[in-house]
Design a protein around this motif. Structure first.
Motif, short mmCIF file in Angstrom:
data_model
loop_
_atom_site.label_atom_id
_atom_site.label_comp_id
_atom_site.label_asym_id
_atom_site.label_seq_id
_atom_site.Cartn_x
_atom_site.Cartn_y
_atom_site.Cartn_z
N ASP A 72 0.96 -1.12 0.17
CA ASP A 72 0.06 -0.09 0.31
C ASP A 72 0.67 1.63 -0.11
OD1 ASP A 72 -2.42 -1.98 -0.03
OD2 ASP A 72 -2.19 -1.47 2.07
N LEU A 73 1.81 1.16 0.41
CA LEU A 73 2.67 2.16 0.31
C LEU A 73 4.23 2.48 -0.37
CD1 LEU A 73 2.97 3.24 4.69
CD2 LEU A 73 1.95 4.49 2.13
N GLN A 74 4.49 1.32 -1.23
CA GLN A 74 5.13 0.74 -1.94
C GLN A 74 6.52 1.09 -0.92
OE1 GLN A 74 4.55 -0.38 -5.22
NE2 GLN A 74 2.47 -0.74 -3.97
N ARG A 75 7.14 0.46 0.20
CA ARG A 75 7.86 0.11 0.75
C ARG A 75 8.58 -0.51 0.70
NH1 ARG A 75 6.62 4.55 5.32
NH2 ARG A 75 5.46 6.06 3.96
N PRO A 76 9.09 -1.48 -0.61
CA PRO A 76 9.71 -3.24 -0.89
C PRO A 76 10.82 -2.93 -0.15
CG PRO A 76 10.19 -1.83 -2.67
CD PRO A 76 9.04 -1.24 -2.08
N GLU A 77 11.86 -2.01 0.49
CA GLU A 77 13.00 -2.20 1.72
C GLU A 77 12.59 -2.87 3.18
OE1 GLU A 77 11.18 2.03 2.33
OE2 GLU A 77 11.73 0.53 0.95
N VAL A 78 11.45 -2.94 2.97
CA VAL A 78 11.28 -3.05 4.75
C VAL A 78 11.40 -4.23 5.14
CG1 VAL A 78 9.23 -2.66 6.74
CG2 VAL A 78 9.14 -1.27 4.84
N PRO A 79 12.18 -5.04 5.33
CA PRO A 79 11.90 -6.51 5.50
C PRO A 79 10.93 -6.81 6.24
CG PRO A 79 13.84 -4.80 6.97
CD PRO A 79 12.47 -3.68 6.43
N LEU A 80 11.18 -8.67 6.03
CA LEU A 80 9.72 -8.88 6.64
C LEU A 80 9.95 -9.40 8.16
CD1 LEU A 80 9.54 -11.29 3.64
CD2 LEU A 80 8.12 -10.05 4.06
N TRP A 81 8.94 -10.16 8.22
CA TRP A 81 9.19 -10.45 9.48
C TRP A 81 10.11 -12.01 9.89
CZ3 TRP A 81 6.46 -8.06 13.56
CH2 TRP A 81 5.78 -7.25 13.15
N GLY A 82 11.22 -12.04 10.97
CA GLY A 82 12.40 -12.46 10.94
C GLY A 82 12.46 -14.20 11.10
N TYR A 83 10.95 -14.20 12.00
CA TYR A 83 10.46 -15.34 12.96
C TYR A 83 9.48 -15.56 12.92
CZ TYR A 83 10.13 -18.32 17.41
OH TYR A 83 9.79 -18.73 18.35
N PHE A 84 8.68 -16.22 13.15
CA PHE A 84 7.01 -17.02 13.06
C PHE A 84 6.99 -17.82 14.11
CE2 PHE A 84 2.94 -18.05 13.20
CZ PHE A 84 1.87 -16.82 12.73
N CYS A 85 5.59 -17.95 14.77
CA CYS A 85 5.49 -18.71 16.13
C CYS A 85 3.76 -19.02 16.66
CB CYS A 85 5.93 -19.59 16.86
SG CYS A 85 5.58 -20.53 18.25
N GLN A 86 3.10 -19.49 16.06
CA GLN A 86 1.48 -19.37 16.94
C GLN A 86 1.11 -20.59 17.90
OE1 GLN A 86 -1.08 -18.78 13.59
NE2 GLN A 86 -2.69 -18.78 15.26
N ILE A 87 0.95 -20.05 18.73
CA ILE A 87 0.22 -21.25 19.42
C ILE A 87 -0.92 -21.37 19.27
CG2 ILE A 87 -0.22 -21.82 21.91
CD1 ILE A 87 2.40 -20.58 23.52
N SER A 88 -1.65 -22.14 19.49
CA SER A 88 -3.54 -22.19 18.81
C SER A 88 -3.92 -23.99 19.02
CB SER A 88 -3.21 -21.78 17.83
OG SER A 88 -4.69 -21.43 17.00
N ASP A 89 -5.05 -24.26 19.82
CA ASP A 89 -5.82 -24.63 19.13
C ASP A 89 -6.94 -25.47 17.99
OD1 ASP A 89 -7.85 -23.28 20.80
OD2 ASP A 89 -7.88 -24.80 22.00
N SER A 90 -6.80 -23.80 16.64
CA SER A 90 -8.00 -23.97 16.49
C SER A 90 -7.32 -24.99 15.34
CB SER A 90 -7.58 -22.67 16.03
OG SER A 90 -8.78 -22.56 14.44
N THR A 91 -8.48 -25.25 14.74
CA THR A 91 -8.27 -26.50 13.95
C THR A 91 -7.56 -26.23 12.62
OG1 THR A 91 -10.42 -27.76 14.74
CG2 THR A 91 -9.78 -27.98 12.19
#
Length: 334
Positions: free
Chosen positions: A268-287
């Motif tokens: 939306d802001l056309q700033r591709p130089e912004v880094p992505l999230w560098g780690y991801f973890c989700q705790i969930s009991d959702s199917t």
């Protein structure tokens, strides 16, 4: 693929040592993997945003989360309005809470009886309306009205920080204040984002006080879009110098809202130089379910520009009230 018979790396504390010794396979192994990934992320100079959905404050996650904040393992929090307020409710009214171990067996009449006693049930725990909710309402209303009169506008968490820092509630504390994650956050001036705050007890109370005229300007409490702007500012200030991780507890808006900041900046802001999230973890009991925010596996987030192909990704399918303190224990070396 081969399996190693050697024990996982030694951990320093009794709890983390037990986890490393026994949690070796299947869903339990992911608990160790995610905790070790968190530690590597920090050791490499990264930062971590934690999101809190559900009723984690009423589950007293603050006992471990507060220490994570104090030790610099958590650098920002996105939470529901319920989690923001319920940590303070517990802080001042803990002795008046009631547990209902047989909550699965309650009849509609039993629930009505709790209502008539002003006991608001969250699974097996009842929050006392008068000692918790109304006590905090009285204090925060004064701050809302004072800010309103001055033409001052603050975010919901900033009002709570102000109240905690003022000492106005200290005489009412009923738990060790070191077990309050919000108090630890206030002391650290932790960046915080509370999407959908109006969907909370205090949010409903605020709406009521705007309707009654106690608060003249509905915009005295900042919410929503301004929180996203604030998050975008924080992310852009932080990400160039430190990879930002995302540890999601539960589903819902607490997690859905902040993870979207990266594709917003890119697309939306056309700033591709912004880094992505560098780690991801989700705790969930959702199917697990593609197309579901709470049940989608992390790979689906790649197509939305939230995570990259090389982003460390973990899913722990379990009850966060059990697992989150174990992950924290590993990261803390308890």
């Amino acid at each position: 693929m081969t399996l190693s018979n050697s024990a996982p790396p030694a951990a320093t504390g009794a709890v983390s040592g037990f986890i490393h010794r026994h949690f070796r396979h299947f869903n339990s192994a992911v608990v160790v993997d995610a905790a070790q990934g968190w530690t590597r992320h920090l050791d490499n100079g990264g930062r971590m945003l934690v999101t809190l959905a559900g009723a984690m404050s009423t589950a007293e996650l603050g006992i471990s989360l507060a220490e994570m904040i104090r030790q610099g393992k958590v650098h920002a929090i996105s939470c529901t309005g319920a989690n923001l307020e319920e940590d303070v409710f517990n802080l001042v009214a803990h002795d008046h809470y009631e547990r209902v171990p047989n909550y699965r067996e309650l009849s509609a009449a039993d629930e009505q009886a709790l209502l008539e006693r002003h006991m608001n049930r969250v699974t097996d725990t009842c929050i006392p309306e008068m000692e918790a909710m109304r006590r905090i309402e009285a204090v925060v209303l004064q701050e809302w009205m004072a800010a309103d009169a001055r033409g001052e506008r603050l975010f919901p968490h900033e009002f709570m920080y102000r109240i905690l820092r003022s000492g106005a509630l200290e005489s009412s504390y009923q738990i060790d204040p070191r077990d309050s994650w919000l108090l630890a956050a206030a002391e650290a001036d932790l960046p915080m984002f509370v999407p959908g705050w109006e969907d909370s007890t205090l949010g409903n109370m605020y709406a009521g006080h705007c309707i009654s005229g106690d608060v003249k300007n509905v915009h005295t409490v900042r919410t929503g879009i301004e929180y996203m702007i604030s998050l975008a500012d924080w992310y852009q200030e932080t990400a160039p110098d430190a990879s930002i991780g995302f540890f999601q507890i539960g589903g819902g808006i607490a997690g859905d809202f902040p993870i979207c900041v990266v594709p917003m900046l890119h697309q939306d802001l056309q700033r591709p130089e912004v880094p992505l999230w560098g780690y991801f973890c989700q705790i969930s009991d959702s199917t697990t379910s593609y197309g579901s925010y709470s049940g989608a596996v992390p790979n689906e987030k790649i197509t939305w520009g939230k995570l990259g192909v090389d982003t460390p990704r973990y899913v722990i399918e379990s009850d966060a009230s059990i697992v989150a303190p174990l992950v924290f224990a590993c990261v803390l070396g308890w």
